[in-house]
Scaffold this motif. Structure first.
Motif, PDB file in Angstrom:
ATOM      1  N   LYS A 196      -2.403   7.101  -8.220  1.00  0.00           N
ATOM      2  CA  LYS A 196      -1.929   8.483  -8.258  1.00  0.00           C
ATOM      3  C   LYS A 196      -0.643   8.596  -9.077  1.00  0.00           C
ATOM      4  O   LYS A 196       0.226   9.406  -8.770  1.00  0.00           O
ATOM      5  CB  LYS A 196      -1.705   9.000  -6.841  1.00  0.00           C
ATOM      6  N   LEU A 197      -0.536   7.805 -10.131  1.00  0.00           N
ATOM      7  CA  LEU A 197       0.690   7.770 -10.920  1.00  0.00           C
ATOM      8  C   LEU A 197       0.985   9.133 -11.521  1.00  0.00           C
ATOM      9  O   LEU A 197       0.171   9.707 -12.232  1.00  0.00           O
ATOM     10  CB  LEU A 197       0.566   6.725 -12.034  1.00  0.00           C
ATOM     11  N   GLU A 198       2.194   9.637 -11.237  1.00  0.00           N
ATOM     12  CA  GLU A 198       2.617  10.931 -11.767  1.00  0.00           C
ATOM     13  C   GLU A 198       3.552  10.766 -12.960  1.00  0.00           C
ATOM     14  O   GLU A 198       3.394  11.443 -13.971  1.00  0.00           O
ATOM     15  CB  GLU A 198       3.316  11.743 -10.670  1.00  0.00           C
ATOM     16  N   SER A 250       0.814  -1.214   0.000  1.00  0.00           N
ATOM     17  CA  SER A 250       0.000   0.000   0.000  1.00  0.00           C
ATOM     18  C   SER A 250       0.851   1.269   0.000  1.00  0.00           C
ATOM     19  O   SER A 250       0.340   2.354  -0.266  1.00  0.00           O
ATOM     20  CB  SER A 250      -0.931   0.002   1.213  1.00  0.00           C
ATOM     21  N   ARG A 251       2.167   1.142   0.292  1.00  0.00           N
ATOM     22  CA  ARG A 251       3.033   2.315   0.351  1.00  0.00           C
ATOM     23  C   ARG A 251       4.028   2.371  -0.811  1.00  0.00           C
ATOM     24  O   ARG A 251       4.907   3.234  -0.819  1.00  0.00           O
ATOM     25  CB  ARG A 251       3.799   2.337   1.680  1.00  0.00           C
ATOM     26  N   LEU A 252       3.894   1.491  -1.765  1.00  0.00           N
ATOM     27  CA  LEU A 252       4.827   1.460  -2.891  1.00  0.00           C
ATOM     28  C   LEU A 252       4.652   2.714  -3.744  1.00  0.00           C
ATOM     29  O   LEU A 252       3.563   3.002  -4.233  1.00  0.00           O
ATOM     30  CB  LEU A 252       4.589   0.215  -3.743  1.00  0.00           C
ATOM     31  N   ARG A 253       5.764   3.449  -3.948  1.00  0.00           N
ATOM     32  CA  ARG A 253       5.708   4.692  -4.699  1.00  0.00           C
ATOM     33  C   ARG A 253       6.562   4.652  -5.969  1.00  0.00           C
ATOM     34  O   ARG A 253       6.338   5.427  -6.884  1.00  0.00           O
ATOM     35  CB  ARG A 253       6.162   5.864  -3.817  1.00  0.00           C
ATOM     36  N   HIS A 254       7.561   3.772  -6.010  1.00  0.00           N
ATOM     37  CA  HIS A 254       8.437   3.684  -7.179  1.00  0.00           C
ATOM     38  C   HIS A 254       8.588   2.229  -7.592  1.00  0.00           C
ATOM     39  O   HIS A 254       8.903   1.367  -6.772  1.00  0.00           O
ATOM     40  CB  HIS A 254       9.808   4.281  -6.860  1.00  0.00           C
ATOM     41  N   ILE A 262      -2.532  -0.594 -14.702  1.00  0.00           N
ATOM     42  CA  ILE A 262      -2.395   0.052 -13.407  1.00  0.00           C
ATOM     43  C   ILE A 262      -3.769   0.506 -12.946  1.00  0.00           C
ATOM     44  O   ILE A 262      -4.580   0.983 -13.750  1.00  0.00           O
ATOM     45  CB  ILE A 262      -1.424   1.243 -13.480  1.00  0.00           C
ATOM     46  N   ALA A 263      -4.040   0.355 -11.671  1.00  0.00           N
ATOM     47  CA  ALA A 263      -5.349   0.698 -11.119  1.00  0.00           C
ATOM     48  C   ALA A 263      -5.768   2.104 -11.538  1.00  0.00           C
ATOM     49  O   ALA A 263      -4.963   3.041 -11.499  1.00  0.00           O
ATOM     50  CB  ALA A 263      -5.316   0.591  -9.596  1.00  0.00           C
ATOM     51  N   GLN A 264      -7.021   2.239 -11.937  1.00  0.00           N
ATOM     52  CA  GLN A 264      -7.523   3.519 -12.428  1.00  0.00           C
ATOM     53  C   GLN A 264      -7.449   4.611 -11.372  1.00  0.00           C
ATOM     54  O   GLN A 264      -7.269   5.781 -11.687  1.00  0.00           O
ATOM     55  CB  GLN A 264      -8.979   3.356 -12.894  1.00  0.00           C
ATOM     56  N   HIS A 265      -7.586   4.230 -10.090  1.00  0.00           N
ATOM     57  CA  HIS A 265      -7.546   5.223  -9.017  1.00  0.00           C
ATOM     58  C   HIS A 265      -6.129   5.446  -8.515  1.00  0.00           C
ATOM     59  O   HIS A 265      -5.929   6.054  -7.465  1.00  0.00           O
ATOM     60  CB  HIS A 265      -8.449   4.780  -7.860  1.00  0.00           C
ATOM     61  N   LYS A 321      -0.798   4.237  -4.400  1.00  0.00           N
ATOM     62  CA  LYS A 321       0.093   5.364  -4.136  1.00  0.00           C
ATOM     63  C   LYS A 321       1.314   5.377  -5.046  1.00  0.00           C
ATOM     64  O   LYS A 321       2.261   6.134  -4.797  1.00  0.00           O
ATOM     65  CB  LYS A 321       0.527   5.357  -2.671  1.00  0.00           C
ATOM     66  N   LEU A 322       1.310   4.577  -6.076  1.00  0.00           N
ATOM     67  CA  LEU A 322       2.448   4.532  -6.996  1.00  0.00           C
ATOM     68  C   LEU A 322       2.616   5.888  -7.681  1.00  0.00           C
ATOM     69  O   LEU A 322       1.687   6.404  -8.294  1.00  0.00           O
ATOM     70  CB  LEU A 322       2.244   3.438  -8.037  1.00  0.00           C
ATOM     71  N   VAL A 323       3.830   6.456  -7.589  1.00  0.00           N
ATOM     72  CA  VAL A 323       4.114   7.769  -8.157  1.00  0.00           C
ATOM     73  C   VAL A 323       4.912   7.655  -9.446  1.00  0.00           C
ATOM     74  O   VAL A 323       4.634   8.351 -10.423  1.00  0.00           O
ATOM     75  CB  VAL A 323       4.883   8.642  -7.134  1.00  0.00           C
ATOM     76  N   THR A 324       5.909   6.759  -9.477  1.00  0.00           N
ATOM     77  CA  THR A 324       6.792   6.630 -10.637  1.00  0.00           C
ATOM     78  C   THR A 324       6.863   5.174 -11.088  1.00  0.00           C
ATOM     79  O   THR A 324       7.081   4.280 -10.273  1.00  0.00           O
ATOM     80  CB  THR A 324       8.211   7.123 -10.302  1.00  0.00           C
TER      81      THR A 324
END
Length: 486
Positions: free
Chosen positions: A286-288, A245-249, A281-284, A266-269
């Motif tokens: 927060k991929l930046e 749930s905290r994976l961002r990269h 990737i999940a539609q909801h 919470k994936l950012v990159t």
């Protein structure tokens, strides 16, 4: 803020002669903090400051004595089996082993923040590597880094160091481990393994690991924020779900995966390099940022795959190695890149394909109606130079207004007609454009020109291309647009 009257005498003090002070706040000392926290603070200080701290008191000398810093051991340059005779190579290995063991003995019973080993792998290192892993874990190391190099970098069937899961303590010591970085290691956890509860970063490169092994490793990584898999031939479907749930990269580079499915909100990159595969990737999410490099594909197929899998990204960098250019527009795409604001295209174009360029680019931009910043970096063929490269097609470019586009930056500009035609198209269809930069320098250069004559010729062509572009674009640009041609 300290009250200025705390240590100030009152007027009555002068009469009675007896100094009276107001009650001060409780005296809290730095050494009252927990020992683990003090060691963390000391480990962040420069060596000079630590040396100064040791003269404060015997307690501070004790704290500085039990705190150990980052231990990094790198083999000497040139210590390679292919370049040294057997006797010299063995001497090099023994010297490295002795250096590490000496440092480990000095740091016995001390806290270690990072244990880092970088060396060419040899079978005689196995027992020592096991001891070093055991030491790192018992020393409550937060980071374990083993970058082991194979004897032959081009071979994938080389012997790897088998990571000793049986030596890991599943108790309190394991709870300190926050980072694991491994290269050329066999990572085979037992099915009942439930370690790494505090792991925040996992980076595996050329590691022998299966999809099932990876699932076991990640099953208890509730705090993982960074996951990198580089040439770990998983040979299957990569599906990441809870507890990440905290994976961002996330980085996946040439891992022979057949499909990537990510249910991490919470994936950012996201970084991917390899052939075109289904990526969902999940539609909801927060991929930046998405950095995608496909191998041997058309831009139409690449964009369609991304539209179907990750349409919600905000920034996209797209590169296709050995691209196949087509002039057909994208069809039957009901969705758009509705969140995309910045697009960066890294393109290697051959001279015979340059006339198709404007149609491909327009086709891509049609799917990003809210784009604000566009960057195109060319690595052009060395024979592509100013004037008469590419022919203007009778088929006009499809008109498409880029309402939100404010900045356009192109590098590797050679004055080819396909490049100039696209720039003019942007100028005529981007009413909000504020900055247009045209750079003849190749920022994405896959060729090396060693001929002096060729370099001079390219410089001359670049100057002519820049002057011609400035002349053509100035006639079309609005006065409010800042034009920079280099």
């Amino acid at each position: 803020m300290i009250n200025n009257t705390v240590c100030k005498r009152t007027s009555s003090n002068r009469i009675s002669g007896k100094p009276i002070y107001k009650k001060a706040r409780p005296n809290v000392k730095l050494e009252d903090l927990p020992q683990d926290l003090l060691c963390t603070i000391v480990s962040k200080l420069p060596a000079k400051e630590v040396s100064r701290a040791t003269v404060l008191s015997s307690y501070w000398r004790y704290i500085c004595g039990i705190c150990c810093y980052k231990l990094c051991f790198t083999g000497a340059t040139g210590c390679c089996r292919d370049t040294l005779e057997r006797k010299e190579y063995l001497q090099c290995i023994h010297k490295f082993i002795n250096n590490v063991n000496t440092a480990v003995q000095k740091c016995h019973a001390k806290l270690v923040e990072e244990f880092n080993v970088r060396f060419e792998f040899d079978a005689m290192l196995v027992d020592h590597l096991n001891n070093w892993v055991k030491f790192a874990v018992s020393s409550q190391a937060k980071s374990i880094v083993f970058y082991l190099r194979p004897i032959n970098m081009r071979r994938t069937d080389v012997d790897r160091y088998l990571f000793p899961f049986h030596l890991l303590d599943s108790g309190s010591n394991m709870s300190h481990l926050q980072c694991i970085q491994l290269s050329f290691v066999s990572f085979r956890p037992p099915s009942e393994f439930r370690g790494f509860p505090s792991l925040r970063k996992l980076a595996l490169q050329f590691v022998d690991i299966t999809i099932k092994d990876l699932e076991v490793i990640l099953s208890n990584c509730y705090n993982l924020g960074w996951l990198s898999l580089v040439r770990c031939f998983l040979n299957g479907e990569l599906k990441l779900d809870r507890p990440l749930s905290r994976l961002r990269h996330l980085t996946v580079v040439y891992c022979k995966v057949t499909r990537i499915e990510l249910h991490v909100t919470k994936l950012v990159t996201f970084v991917y390099d390899g052939p075109i595969i289904p990526i969902v990737i999940a539609q909801h999410s927060k991929l930046e940022n998405a950095h995608i490099r496909f191998f041997k594909a058309t831009y139409q197929d690449a964009v369609s795959a991304l539209l179907n899998g990750i349409p919600t990204m905000q920034n996209l960098t797209l590169q296709i190695t050995c691209p196949q250019l087509e002039v057909q527009s994208l069809l039957n795409n009901t969705c758009k890149f509705s969140h995309l604001r910045r697009l960066q295209l890294l393109m290697c174009i051959l001279a015979q394909h340059i006339e198709k360029l404007p149609y491909v680019l327009v086709s891509i931009l049609r799917e990003a109606p809210f784009i604000e910043k566009l960057e195109i970096h060319f690595a052009t063929c060395r024979h592509l130079c100013f004037a008469n490269n590419g022919t203007l097609d009778n088929q006009p470019l499809q008109r498409c207004e880029y309402t939100y586009l404010k900045s356009m930056h192109m590098t590797g500009y050679k004055g080819a007609r396909g490049q100039l035609e696209f720039l003019l198209h942007i100028v005529e269809n981007a009413p909000a454009l504020e900055v247009l930069t045209v750079d003849t320098t190749e920022r994405l250069n896959e060729y090396e020109d060693v001929s002096v004559n060729l370099i001079c010729r390219k410089k001359s062509c670049s100057e002519r291309a820049a002057l011609h572009a400035e002349s053509c674009l100035s006639e079309k640009l609005s006065p409010k647009v800042k034009l920079c041609v280099m």
